[in-house]
Design a protein around this motif. Structure first.
Motif: not given
Length: 560
Positions: A384-392
């Motif tokens: 996967t491309i993971g999860v949204p990074i902080p603040g995103t």
């Protein structure tokens, strides 16, 4: 999904939900802090020469004074056409300190592509390496450029070593084609002039433009993403927060060290290598030519390093190279994969050989670049491309622009956050098309999201192949074929077909010479449903790629 963030539950302990993007008023403030705090540390290592933060500070001040002395007004654009050499970070710091705007240029551009970018950006000056001076010569008269500064590979290596390196590059390897740029000033001469001048510190605000990052060259007319100082600052702080759980494992007192094999003119290396290293007081190992794998491995064998951002093709090339074992990989804490999909087979081999899993992320030039990433604490590749990074914030949109709320249902990935660009340079219509009314940037990538908030890219909208009404996503077919014994690299494109509208074409680079088309077809028959199987198979010795290592599917489509 727009009102809550299910992915926050997956965050490792200590990683914040948001970051404070107002921490620095500008990238200049971030750099000034690094220059003062880490003056005695090594900032860059290049061809056996170490450059300290203090030296980078002094050189960039001199070059900034030189640029101001040319009469360039705040907000004017300066193009940089350099590979990974120590002059690059000096020039970037100088441009920003002088209140000017960086225009990153790919050194491998043709005269036509270079002319477009210089005209479109309105660049008044360009700093380039002499190896590509002939490209500029062929288009200079048709551009707004008034000032040319020429660099050589050995400029910053000292008198004797610099002269030797320049001699080898020019005379032995013949890497500098003949050119005539009579008004050009040599980089070291410009520094000498700037040393005599005084740098006037302009007021720089968070909403001032830091750089124009050109994008879309592989899909159409190249356009400049307008990245503000606060956009890049935000992404540096987001990436720092995200990498922290892995980087905290570096032994106390050891300087964080990153390999910079991706070109610095590409936004991934610009933010995640150069700017993040400055923020951390890290050392950056500059690799001028990542395609020369023996030279890359020889350089890496001399260093201890902790982070390695790269693309799938580079991980693959290195892991399959006979000299791979000459490098000590045991200190590696983060292997960041971006720029293109990382293939399962590559990630598996990399983990096997280094003990450090490839942590795949996702981003675009328009988002400074990082928007999502896998957890740096993972021990295996997720696909996967993971999860949204902080603040995103991320969501999926259907063709009508409505949010897709059903888990597993595909939609176009849309992104909101402090790292999202201000728009495309002087293209209000294209900016309006790319943004939603509620401030999300539409990526053009098709993805799905699971219940935990992990995103997976299925493909680019335009790369999808339509076979008899069925959607075939090249990434899926490539992932399968990459696991076939004997395959080194592969790419999938759609080609016109009388019966089915489009057919799947597979282009393969062999790892072992005895791989046959029949074996490939049998493997695909076993792994893929009928309409996804390649109708055409072609063997090649190499795949066309961008300088970053991204496979150019367009070129494979054009050469049927």
């Amino acid at each position: 999904m727009t009102t809550d963030r299910p992915w926050l539950a997956a965050y490792p302990q200590g990683v914040p939900a948001d970051i404070d993007a107002t921490r620095y008023a500008s990238l200049v403030a971030l750099m000034d802090e690094a220059f003062a705090k880490y003056a005695d540390r090594v900032a860059y290592s290049f061809m056996g020469k170490d450059v300290s933060y203090a030296q980078t500070d002094a050189l960039s001040r001199a070059f900034a004074a030189y640029l101001q002395g040319l009469g360039l007004a705040p907000g004017e654009r300066v193009a940089i056409m350099l590979p990974n050499v120590p002059q690059y970070p000096v020039v970037v710091a100088a441009i920003l300190r002088a209140g000017l705007v960086v225009v990153n240029v790919n050194p491998l551009y043709t005269p036509r592509e270079l002319e477009h970018q210089l005209k479109d950006s309105g660049a008044k000056a360009i700093v380039l390496i002499e190896n590509f001076a002939t490209t500029l010569e062929q288009c200079l008269a048709r551009t707004p450029v008034e000032h040319v500064v020429l660099c050589a590979m050995g400029d910053q290596l000292g008198l004797l070593k610099g002269a030797l390196v320049n001699y080898v590059v020019r005379k032995v390897k013949k890497m500098v084609p003949a050119y005539a740029l009579p008004r050009a000033v040599r980089f070291n001469d410009a520094l000498a002039q700037g040393t005599q001048g005084t740098l006037r510190k302009p007021g720089i605000a968070p909403d001032d433009i830091a750089l124009l990052q050109y994008t879309g060259g592989t899909t159409g007319v190249s356009k400049g993403a307008v990245l503000l100082h606060r956009n890049v600052i935000a992404n540096v702080l987001q990436t720092e927060a995200w990498n922290a759980p892995a980087m905290e494992k570096i032994p106390a007192g050891e300087q964080p060290t990153a390999v910079c094999a991706l070109p610095l003119y590409h936004i991934f290396a610009f933010t995640v290598n150069m700017m993040l290293s400055m923020r951390l007081g890290g050392k950056t190992i500059l690799i001028p030519n990542p395609r020369d794998l023996p030279a890359v491995l020889k350089e890496l064998s001399k260093h201890r390093f902790h982070s390695f951002p790269a693309v799938s093709t580079l991980f693959n090339g290195l892991a399959n190279h006979p000299d791979f074992g000459s490098v000590d990989w045991t200190n590696l804490r983060v292997s960041l994969g971006g720029g293109m999909a990382v293939q399962d087979a590559v990630a598996k081999l990399w983990l096997e050989k280094t003990g450090c899993p490839v942590c795949e992320g996702y981003g675009l030039s328009e988002t400074s670049p990082s928007v999502s990433c896998n957890l740096v604490t993972v021990t295996e590749f997720t696909g996967t491309i993971g999860v949204p990074i902080p603040g995103t914030w991320m969501k999926l949109l259907d063709d009508e622009g409505k949010e897709v709320t059903q888990s597993g249902q595909p939609g176009e990935i849309a992104i909101k956050g402090p790292q999202v660009m201000a728009g495309y340079w002087q293209r209000p219509e294209e900016t309006a098309q790319a943004m939603t009314a509620d401030g999300y940037f539409k990526s053009g990538d098709i993805g799905v999201i699971d219940g935990r908030g992990f995103f997976k890219i299925i493909d680019r909208k335009k790369d999808m192949v339509l076979v008899s009404g069925f959607n075939v996503y090249p990434n899926e077919v490539e992932q399968v074929v990459a696991n076939c014994p004997g395959v080194l690299e592969c790419a999938v494109v759609g080609v016109p077909d009388e019966k089915t509208g489009e057919a799947v074409k597979l282009v393969v680079v062999k790892k072992s010479a005895d791989l046959t088309e029949a074996q490939l077809r049998a493997f695909c028959h076993k792994e893929l449903t009928g309409y996804k199987q390649p109708k055409l198979i072609e063997f090649r010795t190499e795949l066309p790629k961008t300088p970053v290592g991204k496979i150019l599917r367009r070129e494979l489509r054009d050469k049927k």
